[in-house]
Design a protein around this motif. Structure first.
Motif, PDB file in Angstrom:
ATOM      1  N   PRO A 158     -18.840  -1.329  -8.182  1.00  7.31           N
ATOM      2  CA  PRO A 158     -17.659  -1.206  -8.003  1.00  7.31           C
ATOM      3  C   PRO A 158     -16.774  -0.977  -8.830  1.00  7.31           C
ATOM      4  O   PRO A 158     -16.734  -1.580  -9.904  1.00  7.31           O
ATOM      5  N   GLN A 159     -16.125  -0.502  -9.569  1.00  5.93           N
ATOM      6  CA  GLN A 159     -14.767  -0.241 -10.914  1.00  5.93           C
ATOM      7  C   GLN A 159     -13.825  -1.329  -9.980  1.00  5.93           C
ATOM      8  O   GLN A 159     -13.489  -1.764  -9.122  1.00  5.93           O
ATOM      9  N   ALA A 160     -13.303  -1.608 -11.130  1.00  6.37           N
ATOM     10  CA  ALA A 160     -12.243  -2.868 -11.052  1.00  6.37           C
ATOM     11  C   ALA A 160     -10.764  -2.480 -10.862  1.00  6.37           C
ATOM     12  O   ALA A 160     -10.305  -1.761 -11.360  1.00  6.37           O
ATOM     13  N   ARG A 161     -10.587  -2.903  -9.571  1.00  9.75           N
ATOM     14  CA  ARG A 161      -9.557  -2.669  -9.317  1.00  9.75           C
ATOM     15  C   ARG A 161      -7.591  -3.547 -10.263  1.00  9.75           C
ATOM     16  O   ARG A 161      -8.260  -4.976 -10.091  1.00  9.75           O
ATOM     17  N   PRO A 162      -7.097  -2.750 -10.863  1.00 10.87           N
ATOM     18  CA  PRO A 162      -6.068  -3.432 -11.139  1.00 10.87           C
ATOM     19  C   PRO A 162      -5.244  -4.172 -10.107  1.00 10.87           C
ATOM     20  O   PRO A 162      -5.538  -3.964  -8.456  1.00 10.87           O
TER      21      PRO A 162
END
Length: 57
Positions: A6-10
């Motif tokens: 999963p991409q790091a979400r801000p």
């Protein structure tokens, strides 16, 4: 980086404030300091040497 990770979400920034104004915070700190600080110790009494009175002429 693989596509399965999963991409790091801000993180959304919180717009909620503490609810205490700086003036109230500083006033409460000053009040706490005034209550918790013991009064200053009295200065030691210095005795002056007693002068003998002269008799009137």
């Amino acid at each position: 980086m693989s596509e399965t990770e999963p991409q790091a979400r801000p993180r959304p920034q919180s717009s909620v404030l503490a609810g205490v104004s700086m003036r109230d915070l500083l006033a409460s700190c000053a009040a706490a300091r005034a209550v918790s600080t013991p009064p200053p110790a009295p200065e030691p009494a210095t005795r002056r040497p007693v002068r003998e009175h002269r008799e009137a002429a």
